[in-house]
Design an enzyme around this catalytic site. Sequence first.
Site, mmCIF file in Angstrom:
data_model
loop_
_atom_site.group_PDB
_atom_site.id
_atom_site.type_symbol
_atom_site.label_atom_id
_atom_site.label_comp_id
_atom_site.label_asym_id
_atom_site.label_seq_id
_atom_site.Cartn_x
_atom_site.Cartn_y
_atom_site.Cartn_z
ATOM 1 N N ASP A 1 -30.330 27.161 27.145
ATOM 2 C CA ASP A 1 -31.520 26.317 27.058
ATOM 3 C C ASP A 1 -32.729 27.246 27.015
ATOM 4 O OD1 ASP A 1 -33.475 24.435 27.247
ATOM 5 O OD2 ASP A 1 -32.825 23.579 29.163
ATOM 6 N N ALA B 1 -36.523 26.992 26.535
ATOM 7 C CA ALA B 1 -37.646 26.056 26.456
ATOM 8 C C ALA B 1 -38.991 26.730 26.722
ATOM 9 C CB ALA B 1 -37.444 24.914 27.454
ATOM 10 N N LYS C 1 -43.576 23.912 24.833
ATOM 11 C CA LYS C 1 -44.487 24.793 25.549
ATOM 12 C C LYS C 1 -45.064 25.864 24.637
ATOM 13 C CE LYS C 1 -42.445 22.630 29.038
ATOM 14 N NZ LYS C 1 -41.285 21.722 28.933
ATOM 15 N N TRP D 1 -33.185 22.291 36.218
ATOM 16 C CA TRP D 1 -34.041 21.169 35.798
ATOM 17 C C TRP D 1 -33.250 19.901 36.122
ATOM 18 C CZ3 TRP D 1 -34.040 18.594 30.512
ATOM 19 C CH2 TRP D 1 -35.177 17.780 30.353
HETATM 20 C C1 LMR Z 1 -40.711 19.966 33.508
HETATM 21 O O1 LMR Z 1 -39.662 20.424 33.963
HETATM 22 O O2 LMR Z 1 -41.677 19.642 34.206
HETATM 23 C C2 LMR Z 1 -40.860 19.787 32.024
HETATM 24 O O3 LMR Z 1 -39.746 20.297 31.372
HETATM 25 C C3 LMR Z 1 -41.173 18.396 31.661
HETATM 26 C C4 LMR Z 1 -39.996 17.481 31.782
HETATM 27 O O4 LMR Z 1 -39.668 16.853 30.772
HETATM 28 O O5 LMR Z 1 -39.415 17.355 32.863
#
Ligand code: LMR
Length: 398
Positions: free
Chosen positions: A219, A221, A254, A138
């Site tokens: 993490d 999520a 989520k 991410w």
């Molecule tokens: C994503 O990766 O699209 C989500 O986790 C939203 C974000 O905050 O980036």
Amino acid sequence: MTTLLEASSDVLFAGLTPQPPDVVLSLIKLFRDDPRPNKIDVGVGVYRDAQGRTPVFQAMKAAERRLLEIQETKAYLGPEGDFGFLERIQPIVFGDGAAASDLFSVQTPGGTGALRLAAELAQAGRPGARIWLGAPSWPIHSQIFAEAGLQIATFRQFDQASQTLCFDEMIGALRQASPGDVVLLHACCHNPSGADPDVGQWRELAGVIAGRGLVPLLDIAYQGLGDGLEPDAAGLRIVMEAVDNAMVAFSCDKNFGLYRERTGALFVRARRHHEAARTNVLKIARCAWSMPPDHGAAAVRVILEDPALTGLWREELDAQRRRLQEVREGLADADPRFEPFRNQRGLFSLLPIAPAQVDAMRRDHGVYMTGNGRINIAGLTAETIPAFAAAYAACVPN
Ligand code: LMR
């Protein structure tokens, strides 16, 4: 005549350079501003149903209604947030075995708040500590850790062209890591690749992490959107059983559909420094946001206190998970190059695609994804998969 008195307050901001737009969130506006009726949004990671909506869970609606009736005060709760929320989330993530031992927890503004708090705790404990991060990840992970002052080291975790987890490279890198280094791991539904280690690989990872004296930062999520709430926590629990020190960032965005309510938690185990770690976390949280926002956590607590609402929530989450799997199957059937997506999990997969081809899909076909080729599986439906596959075939020749 110039004098020293012309000194300007601009000096405070003059050193700033403009920052590029957020690589994920900027897609929200780009997509909204595109007038084409058949545009496809596979950008930001939010769940969407077959009608393209991100619904409030029925269980959440019921809990919110109940909360409106029963809540008697909005007086401060304190920096930990809602203890009832934390107590009820913990067994969902850690089960009730050894993985759950010796933890303390605080409620945070989303999983991002938990990650930032974890990073600040590492920085307070050991300024400039090293954190290992798989690539790709991410994109905000590395920004959060750098902002907190940590030193980032990376290893290759996923090969986009062959769609494979680079497990040997992960293990190889962690064998080189030093005691006290932090290692960020996605507990399930890897963002952006959808490729998670299997149980045997989690055991190997846990062995290396414990053997090298590393501190996992897990993490989590997307629990519940891979194979289900329990299986999605299996890797995390294997790691937690092996280590003395760990941090876990949990998000309700989520799996409770709470995105904008900013609801999450940080769990920490610091076996020999429990009280120092706990009080440092509280101090950091106090200086960052004082107290976390209440509403989302209170509503989650109401759901988890009531077996009927808990059952309804689990059913709704299961339905979301099944829909993601249906879209994965549909994609794999539509183009053999999407075959690996069938066995990947969660909201995301990473297309084998070059940045210029991502631009072409947006420009010529109104398909919006992040620049690295990540797609949100939930952004597609049985109706839009053919158009999506056709756009891919046009932009990415076989
Ligand atoms: C994503 O990766 O699209 C989500 O986790 C939203 C974000 O905050 O980036």
